[in-house]
Design an enzyme around this catalytic site. Sequence first.
Site, short mmCIF file in Angstrom:
data_model
loop_
_atom_site.label_atom_id
_atom_site.label_comp_id
_atom_site.label_asym_id
_atom_site.label_seq_id
_atom_site.Cartn_x
_atom_site.Cartn_y
_atom_site.Cartn_z
N GLY A 60 -66.35 -56.72 -35.62
CA GLY A 60 -67.56 -56.25 -36.11
C GLY A 60 -68.50 -55.85 -34.87
O GLY A 60 -68.08 -55.39 -33.93
N GLU A 66 -71.26 -67.46 -42.00
CA GLU A 66 -70.95 -68.18 -43.04
C GLU A 66 -69.70 -68.41 -43.52
O GLU A 66 -69.27 -69.39 -44.16
CB GLU A 66 -71.84 -67.80 -44.34
CG GLU A 66 -73.27 -67.01 -44.20
CD GLU A 66 -73.23 -65.68 -43.46
OE1 GLU A 66 -73.33 -65.77 -42.57
OE2 GLU A 66 -72.85 -64.84 -44.08
N GLN A 72 -67.23 -68.74 -41.03
CA GLN A 72 -66.58 -69.26 -39.93
C GLN A 72 -65.80 -70.49 -40.25
O GLN A 72 -64.85 -70.68 -39.75
CB GLN A 72 -67.41 -69.26 -38.70
CG GLN A 72 -67.85 -67.95 -38.02
CD GLN A 72 -68.66 -67.99 -36.98
OE1 GLN A 72 -68.68 -69.13 -36.29
NE2 GLN A 72 -68.97 -66.93 -36.41
N HIS A 124 -72.82 -67.70 -31.29
CA HIS A 124 -74.23 -68.45 -31.99
C HIS A 124 -73.58 -69.50 -32.20
O HIS A 124 -72.75 -70.04 -32.64
CB HIS A 124 -74.57 -67.81 -33.15
CG HIS A 124 -75.55 -68.27 -33.98
ND1 HIS A 124 -76.61 -68.58 -33.32
CD2 HIS A 124 -76.03 -68.23 -35.24
CE1 HIS A 124 -77.81 -69.23 -34.25
NE2 HIS A 124 -76.96 -68.76 -35.46
N SER A 129 -106.89 -48.59 -29.23
CA SER A 129 -108.29 -48.34 -29.10
C SER A 129 -108.98 -49.55 -28.85
O SER A 129 -108.41 -50.83 -29.25
CB SER A 129 -109.00 -48.00 -30.31
OG SER A 129 -108.83 -48.60 -31.47
#
Length: 334
Positions: free
Chosen positions: A27, A85, A87, A109, A253
Amino acid sequence: MPAKIYYDQDADLSVLKDKTIAILGYGSQGHAHAQNLRDSGLKVVVAELPGTANYQLAIQHGFQPVSTPEAVRQADIITILLPDEIQPEVFRTQIREHLRPGNYLVCSHGFNVHYGQFDIPAGVSVILVAPKGPGHLVRSEFVRGGGVPCLMALGENCGPEAKQVALAYAKGIGGTRAGVIETTFAEETETDLFGEQVVLCGGVSALVKAAFEILVEAGYQPELAYFECMHELKLIVDLFYQGGLSYMRYSVSNTAEYGDYTRGPRIITDQTRAEMRKILEEIRSGQFAKEWILENKANAPAFKAMRRREREHPIEQVGRQLRRMMKWIEAKEV
Ligand code: NDP
Ligand code: MG
């Protein structure tokens, strides 16, 4: 304490030269890791599900995808780049029994490792190499000769060579060209969850939605509320990205800048900060992880209901129409 950062000269690709690297999942991250590592001269085997679009993509890119157990059996370094989720289930049923002592399991991760979702066999080391960018950027920067910064962490039972393996892997995907920051599984996971909950996804969405609702309730047209509270966010975020808060404030601004200093702090009050600390505590204690893991085990009913409800919010309806008027936007629909 400033982070320790590693670059190309700190990493030695030859550490991986006789190793086979399995990339599980082709992926967003998987396609980038697999191709970058191969272009770095390393041996890569890809696992994907036959019949899926990414299986075909891997073939187009010159790989011959195999099943997950087969890839794990062939490899010394196994990188799990499946959706977080799924894994734990795949690890339990298709990975664990095929791991051998001396293998490295690589994640991008830390969630599943940090919250104990993998029962790692003895002799297997777990390392984290996490690019701080989406896979397409990890690939395109590499092709341009650059790289995306990465985080690196070593799991609990790692031996002394693990750091060189992690750095070599990071070099293979281009990470050391930009810089690799050392962290821990806990720090990576907890800051990632906190950032996405409090700012990136949760905080920003809730802020935008509330401001839109307040304007519409007060009788303003939803189209104007959309432009002012959602559409223009991109301009501001792009300025943050290029030069931080100061550059954003320099570019807008003086009126906007004065409103920022005097009104912003009234939105993020002591009560909001207290809630942020509470969310952080839920992450650190594992309460959030437990809730999300249970939700997934039950097939995510609450999650799916919230997703449906949120898609029907008026800001989504007016936004869809307005985006069609702006031809330069690559408008997307889920
Ligand atoms: P994706 O959803 O993009 O890719 C996962 C791939 O795995 C898909 O091709 C999917 O196929 C495939 N797949 C699903 N089930 C199986 C299975 N049982 N066997 C083999 N292949 C399967 O994931 P990401 O690349 O986004 O995420 C991977 C990891 O990288 C996660 O840990 C994530 O947290 C981490 N990460 C992601 C980042 C990002 O920007 N996306 C950034 C940094 C880290 P199909 O498409 O057919 O479902
Ligand atoms: Mg993140």
